[in-house]
Design a protein around this motif. Structure first.
Motif, mmCIF file in Angstrom:
data_model
loop_
_atom_site.group_PDB
_atom_site.id
_atom_site.type_symbol
_atom_site.label_atom_id
_atom_site.label_comp_id
_atom_site.label_asym_id
_atom_site.label_seq_id
_atom_site.Cartn_x
_atom_site.Cartn_y
_atom_site.Cartn_z
ATOM 1 N N LEU A 166 13.236 -24.552 52.391
ATOM 2 C CA LEU A 166 13.588 -24.442 53.843
ATOM 3 C C LEU A 166 14.350 -23.450 54.015
ATOM 4 O O LEU A 166 14.570 -22.623 54.783
ATOM 5 N N HIS A 167 14.769 -22.866 52.874
ATOM 6 C CA HIS A 167 15.601 -22.060 53.025
ATOM 7 C C HIS A 167 14.523 -20.444 51.331
ATOM 8 O O HIS A 167 15.199 -19.887 51.311
ATOM 9 N N GLU A 168 13.598 -20.462 51.423
ATOM 10 C CA GLU A 168 12.692 -19.965 50.938
ATOM 11 C C GLU A 168 12.744 -18.289 50.882
ATOM 12 O O GLU A 168 12.821 -17.760 49.724
ATOM 13 N N ARG A 169 13.732 -17.592 51.855
ATOM 14 C CA ARG A 169 13.480 -16.151 52.099
ATOM 15 C C ARG A 169 14.749 -16.499 50.793
ATOM 16 O O ARG A 169 14.842 -14.834 50.172
ATOM 17 N N GLU A 170 15.814 -16.912 51.087
ATOM 18 C CA GLU A 170 16.944 -16.909 49.945
ATOM 19 C C GLU A 170 16.881 -17.114 48.582
ATOM 20 O O GLU A 170 17.674 -16.886 47.671
ATOM 21 N N THR A 171 16.637 -18.228 48.073
ATOM 22 C CA THR A 171 16.189 -19.349 47.745
ATOM 23 C C THR A 171 14.950 -19.157 46.302
ATOM 24 O O THR A 171 14.887 -19.392 45.192
ATOM 25 N N LEU A 172 14.287 -18.651 46.748
ATOM 26 C CA LEU A 172 12.878 -18.790 46.126
ATOM 27 C C LEU A 172 12.698 -17.306 45.778
ATOM 28 O O LEU A 172 12.493 -16.447 46.635
ATOM 29 N N HIS A 173 11.472 -17.083 44.771
ATOM 30 C CA HIS A 173 11.225 -16.068 44.115
ATOM 31 C C HIS A 173 9.646 -15.986 45.301
ATOM 32 O O HIS A 173 9.019 -16.446 45.662
ATOM 33 N N PRO A 174 9.474 -14.533 45.973
ATOM 34 C CA PRO A 174 8.540 -14.125 46.562
ATOM 35 C C PRO A 174 7.345 -15.146 46.041
ATOM 36 O O PRO A 174 6.001 -14.979 46.925
ATOM 37 N N PHE A 175 6.913 -15.234 44.639
ATOM 38 C CA PHE A 175 5.618 -15.788 44.205
ATOM 39 C C PHE A 175 4.969 -17.213 44.624
ATOM 40 O O PHE A 175 4.496 -17.874 44.646
ATOM 41 N N ALA A 176 6.416 -17.212 44.727
ATOM 42 C CA ALA A 176 6.274 -19.855 45.024
ATOM 43 C C ALA A 176 7.007 -19.778 46.440
ATOM 44 O O ALA A 176 6.740 -20.829 46.549
ATOM 45 N N ARG A 177 6.783 -18.878 47.365
ATOM 46 C CA ARG A 177 7.432 -19.011 49.061
ATOM 47 C C ARG A 177 6.038 -19.908 49.076
ATOM 48 O O ARG A 177 4.876 -19.903 48.099
ATOM 49 N N TYR A 178 6.150 -20.050 50.492
ATOM 50 C CA TYR A 178 4.520 -21.025 51.079
ATOM 51 C C TYR A 178 3.629 -20.551 51.156
ATOM 52 O O TYR A 178 3.441 -19.074 51.766
ATOM 53 N N GLY A 179 2.326 -20.862 50.835
ATOM 54 C CA GLY A 179 0.895 -20.566 51.275
ATOM 55 C C GLY A 179 0.543 -20.402 50.067
ATOM 56 O O GLY A 179 -0.935 -18.957 49.862
ATOM 57 N N GLY A 180 1.616 -19.534 48.804
ATOM 58 C CA GLY A 180 0.836 -18.595 48.003
ATOM 59 C C GLY A 180 -0.013 -19.547 46.935
ATOM 60 O O GLY A 180 0.712 -21.104 47.214
ATOM 61 N N LYS A 181 -0.100 -19.382 46.002
ATOM 62 C CA LYS A 181 -1.105 -20.277 45.313
ATOM 63 C C LYS A 181 -0.271 -21.133 44.036
ATOM 64 O O LYS A 181 -0.088 -22.526 43.784
ATOM 65 N N GLU A 182 1.246 -20.286 43.473
ATOM 66 C CA GLU A 182 2.221 -21.091 42.486
ATOM 67 C C GLU A 182 3.023 -21.709 43.489
ATOM 68 O O GLU A 182 2.951 -22.755 42.856
ATOM 69 N N HIS A 183 2.898 -21.765 45.024
ATOM 70 C CA HIS A 183 3.244 -22.476 45.433
ATOM 71 C C HIS A 183 3.018 -24.199 46.021
ATOM 72 O O HIS A 183 2.860 -24.980 45.427
ATOM 73 N N ALA A 184 1.510 -24.121 45.725
ATOM 74 C CA ALA A 184 0.159 -25.136 45.813
ATOM 75 C C ALA A 184 -0.022 -25.336 44.433
ATOM 76 O O ALA A 184 0.563 -27.091 44.254
ATOM 77 N N PHE A 185 0.607 -24.802 43.623
ATOM 78 C CA PHE A 185 0.642 -25.437 42.055
ATOM 79 C C PHE A 185 1.871 -26.369 41.870
ATOM 80 O O PHE A 185 1.694 -27.163 41.149
ATOM 81 N N MET A 186 3.066 -25.922 42.886
ATOM 82 C CA MET A 186 4.377 -25.540 42.485
ATOM 83 C C MET A 186 4.149 -27.565 42.864
ATOM 84 O O MET A 186 4.871 -28.757 42.230
ATOM 85 N N PHE A 187 4.080 -27.625 43.950
ATOM 86 C CA PHE A 187 3.456 -28.678 45.083
ATOM 87 C C PHE A 187 3.172 -30.050 43.881
ATOM 88 O O PHE A 187 3.257 -30.948 43.987
ATOM 89 N N ALA A 188 2.011 -29.236 43.779
ATOM 90 C CA ALA A 188 0.970 -30.617 42.939
ATOM 91 C C ALA A 188 1.891 -31.294 41.573
ATOM 92 O O ALA A 188 1.555 -32.618 41.251
ATOM 93 N N LYS A 189 2.278 -30.035 40.863
ATOM 94 C CA LYS A 189 3.375 -30.567 39.481
ATOM 95 C C LYS A 189 4.486 -31.602 40.123
ATOM 96 O O LYS A 189 4.489 -32.417 39.368
ATOM 97 N N LEU A 190 4.273 -31.380 41.310
ATOM 98 C CA LEU A 190 6.275 -31.307 41.685
ATOM 99 C C LEU A 190 5.628 -33.082 41.883
ATOM 100 O O LEU A 190 6.112 -34.395 42.290
ATOM 101 N N ALA A 191 4.375 -33.271 42.936
ATOM 102 C CA ALA A 191 3.936 -34.711 43.482
ATOM 103 C C ALA A 191 3.405 -35.619 42.564
ATOM 104 O O ALA A 191 3.149 -36.903 42.600
#
Length: 268
Positions: A166-191
């Motif tokens: 919800l506040h990705e620019r302040e709380t998340l590393h740029p590699f893990a923001r919405y739409g990136g590869k690490e974001h997709a992998f993290m989403f699948a890992k947490l789900a």
């Protein structure tokens, strides 16, 4: 008089509670690691206390064979290793999550405490699945309780990730923001854990005769699923990227064909 008003104003601000205010990330990680370590220690203490055969029993019942005596506690050891792997993988997911979180908030800290409260219940899940190892109605209920504990422990981790987005620019590393590869992998890992534990819960309701096999299969399959998850995500992203590139090429070709046509042809 002005100084008194300023002091009252600042004192009121210190007692306000905003969920989006920053929280020490290091304190959150240190507290979480302590809880995971204590829970893992409680598992081994339980198994050492309740599942070590007595020397007299080994001599009388098993004719001095320690391996035969230990085989009697096979389901208990399997439940222990399954619970320990669950704790280890949940800690790994927690570590991966906060590796990409650059700044924690109070809401994320609250969700983390809720997740840890169910992590602390995993020794209870181990005791239930080891005590009610025989075919009975209590065994099904014990497995369902274990699935519920695992589900809530993991779903609150997923909620932390959603809150960070919800506040990705302040709380998340740029590699893990919405739409990136690490974001997709993290989403699948947490789900993974919420989906599998919820699926195992409903399967035990429908197929009660195979509840033990379903539960232990879940504990065995998930570690291999973590290993294959990154490969699956990369293949899926490559397929999506190729499909999108092909569609873009078609759009570019159509635009070039329209540009080459004369005005009369385009009107017709």
């Amino acid at each position: 008089g002005q100084r008194v008003e300023e002091e009252e104003h600042y004192s009121l601000e210190t007692f306000t509670f905003y969920l989006s205010e920053p929280l020490s990330k290091e304190r959150v990680e240190a507290f979480s690691d302590g809880v995971y370590a204590i829970v893992a220690t409680l598992l081994i203490l339980d198994i050492c206390e309740d599942n070590v055969p007595d020397p007299r029993e080994v001599e009388e019942r098993f004719h001095g064979s320690l391996l035969e005596a230990l085989s009697e506690y096979g389901p208990n050891y399997l439940a222990y290793f399954g619970s320990f792997v669950t704790i280890g993988l949940l800690w790994f997911v927690h570590h991966s999550l906060f590796l990409y979180v650059t700044k924690a908030t109070r809401l994320m800290g609250l969700l983390n405490i809720l997740s840890l409260s169910f992590i602390g219940g995993l020794p209870l899940a181990y005791q239930l699945t080891s005590e009610f190892a025989e075919k009975s109605h209590n065994e099904i209920e014990a497995i369902q309780v274990s699935c519920v504990i695992t589900f809530f422990a993991s779903i609150f981790q997923f909620a932390i990730w959603t809150t960070a987005l919800l506040h990705e620019r302040e709380t998340l590393h740029p590699f893990a923001r919405y739409g990136g590869k690490e974001h997709a992998f993290m989403f699948a890992k947490l789900a993974l854990y919420p989906c599998v534990s919820l699926g195992a819960f409903f399967l035990t309701c429908l197929l009660s005769e195979f509840s033990t096999a379903i539960f232990h299969l879940m504990q065995i399959v998930i570690p291999f699923a973590f290993l294959a998850l990154r490969i699956f995500v990369r293949i899926s992203l490559a397929v999506i990227h190729s499909v999108m590139s092909l569609s873009r090429q078609k759009i570019v070709l159509l635009e070039e064909e329209e540009a080459c046509l004369s005005p009369t042809e385009t009107l017709s």
